[in-house]
Design a protein around this motif. Structure first.
Motif, PDB file in Angstrom:
ATOM      1  N   UNK A   1     -15.578  24.388  46.507  1.00 37.41           N
ATOM      2  CA  UNK A   1     -14.215  24.244  46.016  1.00 37.41           C
ATOM      3  C   UNK A   1     -13.190  23.912  47.076  1.00 37.41           C
ATOM      4  N   UNK A   2     -13.627  23.747  48.312  1.00 37.79           N
ATOM      5  CA  UNK A   2     -12.707  23.443  49.396  1.00 37.79           C
ATOM      6  C   UNK A   2     -13.070  22.115  50.042  1.00 37.79           C
ATOM      7  N   UNK A   3     -12.073  21.471  50.621  1.00 38.61           N
ATOM      8  CA  UNK A   3     -12.298  20.260  51.390  1.00 38.61           C
ATOM      9  C   UNK A   3     -11.996  20.534  52.853  1.00 38.61           C
ATOM     10  N   UNK A   4     -12.710  19.904  53.746  1.00 38.17           N
ATOM     11  CA  UNK A   4     -12.502  20.057  55.183  1.00 38.17           C
ATOM     12  C   UNK A   4     -12.394  18.663  55.788  1.00 38.17           C
TER      13      UNK A   4
ATOM     14  N   UNK B   1       0.393  26.062  53.165  1.00 39.44           N
ATOM     15  CA  UNK B   1       0.999  26.066  51.838  1.00 39.44           C
ATOM     16  C   UNK B   1       0.086  26.901  50.951  1.00 39.44           C
ATOM     17  N   UNK B   2       0.377  26.921  49.663  1.00 40.06           N
ATOM     18  CA  UNK B   2      -0.471  27.675  48.741  1.00 40.06           C
ATOM     19  C   UNK B   2      -1.871  27.091  48.648  1.00 40.06           C
ATOM     20  N   UNK B   3      -2.007  25.772  48.918  1.00 36.85           N
ATOM     21  CA  UNK B   3      -3.282  25.104  48.703  1.00 36.85           C
ATOM     22  C   UNK B   3      -3.910  24.522  49.962  1.00 36.85           C
ATOM     23  N   UNK B   4      -3.149  24.412  51.040  1.00 36.61           N
ATOM     24  CA  UNK B   4      -3.651  23.770  52.258  1.00 36.61           C
ATOM     25  C   UNK B   4      -3.341  24.610  53.489  1.00 36.61           C
ATOM     26  N   UNK B   5      -4.187  24.455  54.489  1.00 34.03           N
ATOM     27  CA  UNK B   5      -3.925  25.002  55.818  1.00 34.03           C
ATOM     28  C   UNK B   5      -4.195  23.882  56.807  1.00 34.03           C
ATOM     29  N   UNK B   6      -3.203  23.569  57.630  1.00 30.91           N
ATOM     30  CA  UNK B   6      -3.334  22.508  58.614  1.00 30.91           C
ATOM     31  C   UNK B   6      -3.232  23.095  60.012  1.00 30.91           C
ATOM     32  N   UNK B   7      -4.061  22.602  60.908  1.00 33.06           N
ATOM     33  CA  UNK B   7      -4.053  23.039  62.303  1.00 33.06           C
ATOM     34  C   UNK B   7      -4.041  21.803  63.190  1.00 33.06           C
ATOM     35  N   UNK B   8      -3.138  21.790  64.153  1.00 34.08           N
ATOM     36  CA  UNK B   8      -3.097  20.739  65.174  1.00 34.08           C
ATOM     37  C   UNK B   8      -3.540  21.355  66.486  1.00 34.08           C
ATOM     38  N   UNK B   9      -4.536  20.777  67.134  1.00 33.92           N
ATOM     39  CA  UNK B   9      -5.007  21.250  68.435  1.00 33.92           C
ATOM     40  C   UNK B   9      -4.664  20.193  69.480  1.00 33.92           C
ATOM     41  N   UNK B  10      -3.984  20.600  70.502  1.00 38.16           N
ATOM     42  CA  UNK B  10      -3.586  19.717  71.600  1.00 38.16           C
ATOM     43  C   UNK B  10      -2.752  18.534  71.119  1.00 38.16           C
TER      44      UNK B  10
ATOM     45  N   UNK C   1      -7.881  22.281  55.881  1.00 45.55           N
ATOM     46  CA  UNK C   1      -8.731  22.959  54.906  1.00 45.55           C
ATOM     47  C   UNK C   1      -7.921  23.003  53.619  1.00 45.55           C
ATOM     48  N   UNK C   2      -8.462  22.397  52.576  1.00 49.80           N
ATOM     49  CA  UNK C   2      -7.732  22.223  51.332  1.00 49.80           C
ATOM     50  C   UNK C   2      -8.490  22.854  50.176  1.00 49.80           C
ATOM     51  N   UNK C   3      -7.761  23.551  49.318  1.00 48.71           N
ATOM     52  CA  UNK C   3      -8.345  24.114  48.108  1.00 48.71           C
ATOM     53  C   UNK C   3      -8.376  23.016  47.062  1.00 48.71           C
ATOM     54  N   UNK C   4      -9.494  22.339  46.932  1.00 49.90           N
ATOM     55  CA  UNK C   4      -9.619  21.199  46.028  1.00 49.90           C
ATOM     56  C   UNK C   4      -9.477  21.619  44.567  1.00 49.90           C
ATOM     57  N   UNK C   5      -9.779  22.838  44.226  1.00 50.02           N
ATOM     58  CA  UNK C   5      -9.661  23.285  42.836  1.00 50.02           C
ATOM     59  C   UNK C   5      -8.208  23.274  42.382  1.00 50.02           C
TER      60      UNK C   5
END
Length: 58
Positions: free
Chosen positions: A11-14, A33-42, A49-53
């Motif tokens: 149920x998640x996208x990467x 957000x409620x449905x996504x988590x974003x990470x920037x490195x360097x 990581x996204x909740x596709x559902x």
């Protein structure tokens, strides 16, 4: 340039991509957000990581 992508895994996208130019001046920067988590490195490596559902219409 997309490095890695899984459209649906339990149920998640990467998604991982490497950008040619910096998008952030921080070593690690996160947004959520409620449905996504974003990470920037360097400032260039972008992980999502996204909740596709949450986006499915059925």
């Amino acid at each position: 340039m997309e490095i890695f992508s899984i459209k649906r895994l339990f149920g998640f996208g990467l998604f991982v991509e490497l950008l040619e130019t910096k998008a952030s001046d921080f070593i690690i920067e996160t947004t959520s957000t409620d449905h996504d988590r974003e990470v920037w490195l360097f400032g260039r490596l972008h992980l999502v990581i996204s909740n596709e559902k949450a986006y499915s219409l059925s």
